[in-house]
Design a protein around this motif. Sequence first.
Motif, mmCIF file in Angstrom:
data_model
loop_
_atom_site.group_PDB
_atom_site.id
_atom_site.type_symbol
_atom_site.label_atom_id
_atom_site.label_comp_id
_atom_site.label_asym_id
_atom_site.label_seq_id
_atom_site.Cartn_x
_atom_site.Cartn_y
_atom_site.Cartn_z
ATOM 1 N N UNK A 61 6.858 2.422 -8.855
ATOM 2 C CA UNK A 61 7.103 1.039 -8.620
ATOM 3 C C UNK A 61 6.374 0.044 -9.318
ATOM 4 N N UNK A 62 5.092 0.355 -9.478
ATOM 5 C CA UNK A 62 4.085 -0.496 -9.856
ATOM 6 C C UNK A 62 4.236 -0.513 -11.511
ATOM 7 N N UNK A 63 4.796 0.820 -12.192
ATOM 8 C CA UNK A 63 4.995 0.977 -13.685
ATOM 9 C C UNK A 63 6.056 -0.027 -13.998
ATOM 10 N N UNK A 64 7.051 0.080 -12.976
ATOM 11 C CA UNK A 64 8.439 -0.697 -13.373
ATOM 12 C C UNK A 64 8.025 -2.291 -13.322
ATOM 13 N N UNK A 65 7.175 -2.632 -12.468
ATOM 14 C CA UNK A 65 6.817 -4.075 -12.185
ATOM 15 C C UNK A 65 5.870 -4.325 -13.461
ATOM 16 N N UNK A 66 5.397 -3.644 -14.187
ATOM 17 C CA UNK A 66 4.513 -3.929 -15.290
ATOM 18 C C UNK A 66 5.322 -3.934 -16.457
ATOM 19 N N UNK A 67 6.353 -3.147 -16.627
ATOM 20 C CA UNK A 67 7.225 -2.960 -17.732
ATOM 21 C C UNK A 67 7.857 -4.419 -18.059
ATOM 22 N N UNK B 17 0.662 -1.254 0.057
ATOM 23 C CA UNK B 17 0.257 0.095 0.082
ATOM 24 C C UNK B 17 0.734 1.116 -0.091
ATOM 25 N N UNK B 18 2.153 1.301 0.183
ATOM 26 C CA UNK B 18 3.176 2.378 0.415
ATOM 27 C C UNK B 18 3.804 2.500 -0.869
ATOM 28 N N UNK B 19 3.762 1.695 -1.680
ATOM 29 C CA UNK B 19 4.425 1.677 -2.887
ATOM 30 C C UNK B 19 4.125 2.782 -3.759
ATOM 31 N N UNK B 20 5.189 3.565 -4.160
ATOM 32 C CA UNK B 20 4.845 4.634 -5.240
ATOM 33 C C UNK B 20 4.459 4.170 -6.554
ATOM 34 N N UNK B 21 3.698 4.775 -7.343
ATOM 35 C CA UNK B 21 3.190 4.340 -8.577
ATOM 36 C C UNK B 21 4.152 4.083 -9.313
ATOM 37 N N UNK C 8 -7.996 -1.518 -18.283
ATOM 38 C CA UNK C 8 -8.383 -0.977 -16.789
ATOM 39 C C UNK C 8 -9.669 -0.649 -16.981
ATOM 40 N N UNK C 9 -10.449 -0.493 -15.747
ATOM 41 C CA UNK C 9 -11.719 0.389 -15.666
ATOM 42 C C UNK C 9 -11.557 1.818 -15.513
ATOM 43 N N UNK C 10 -12.448 2.362 -15.770
ATOM 44 C CA UNK C 10 -12.201 3.983 -15.709
ATOM 45 C C UNK C 10 -12.062 4.472 -14.506
ATOM 46 N N UNK C 11 -12.145 3.723 -13.315
ATOM 47 C CA UNK C 11 -11.784 4.325 -11.845
ATOM 48 C C UNK C 11 -10.674 3.764 -11.509
ATOM 49 N N UNK C 12 -9.700 3.097 -12.127
ATOM 50 C CA UNK C 12 -8.634 2.444 -11.620
ATOM 51 C C UNK C 12 -7.567 3.423 -11.168
ATOM 52 N N UNK C 13 -7.055 3.248 -10.091
ATOM 53 C CA UNK C 13 -6.144 4.092 -9.459
ATOM 54 C C UNK C 13 -4.991 3.094 -8.759
ATOM 55 N N UNK C 14 -3.735 3.585 -8.666
ATOM 56 C CA UNK C 14 -2.580 2.477 -8.220
ATOM 57 C C UNK C 14 -1.691 3.646 -7.291
ATOM 58 N N UNK C 15 -0.934 2.801 -6.671
ATOM 59 C CA UNK C 15 0.031 3.353 -5.856
ATOM 60 C C UNK C 15 -0.236 4.184 -4.413
ATOM 61 N N UNK C 16 0.748 4.566 -3.631
ATOM 62 C CA UNK C 16 0.307 5.215 -2.407
ATOM 63 C C UNK C 16 -0.577 6.306 -2.562
ATOM 64 N N UNK C 17 -1.258 6.299 -1.635
ATOM 65 C CA UNK C 17 -2.443 7.438 -1.665
ATOM 66 C C UNK C 17 -3.189 7.557 -2.992
#
Length: 174
Positions: A99-105, A93-97, A114-123
Motif C-alpha cells: 500500500x505504501x509503495x502504491x502511494x509513493x508511486x 499501522x496495519x497497512x501492508x508494505x 531514506x536512512x539505513x534503518x528505514x522500515x515500513x508497513x505492517x510489522x
Amino acid sequence: MQTIKDGVLTLKGSVIAIGAFDGVHKGHQAVIRQAVEQSLIHQVPSVVYTFDPPPRHFFKGAQILTPIQEKVRRIYKLGVNYVIVASFDEWYATRPPEDFISELSKLNPVEVSIGSEFRFGKNRKGDVELLKKYFQINVTLPVYCNDGELISSTRIRQLLSEGDYQQSYSLLGW
C-alpha cells in the motif's frame, strides 16, 4: 511550499525523503538535504513524507521531540517543496508494505532518500530491499557526532531525560 495532510499528492516526478524525522536532527537533515539536492539535479519537486505522531510514539509512547507544526517548519527551512504528513494511527499501522509503495508511486519518484534503518508497513515488513524493487533508492549514511556516537532521536531523548540539554540541542542542530 505545500503541506499535504492525509491527502494523496500526484506529481509527474519527484525526489522523496521518507522518515519519522522526529526532531529533524542532523541525521534527518542529511537525508532531507540529499533529497533536495537530487531534486534540483533532476529538476523535479522535493517531497518529504513523514508521520504524525511518529511511529515510535504510537507503538512505544516515546516522547515527541518536535510537535508537527515545528517539524514541518524545520523541514521547509531545508528547501523542501512539499511535505506529506500521514496520520499514523491504528489503521495506518496495519497497512501492508505494498500500500505504501502504491502511494509513493503516485509521486513518480526519480529517487527515494531514506536512512539505513528505514522500515515500513505492517510489522515493519517493508525494507530497503523491497523499495529497491520499485524505486531508485539513496540510503543516506548514518551521521555521528564528534565523540563518535550515532545521532538519533532515541539518543536525544536519552540526553533530555538526563538533563543534558546542551548536547541534545547540539545533536538537533537547530
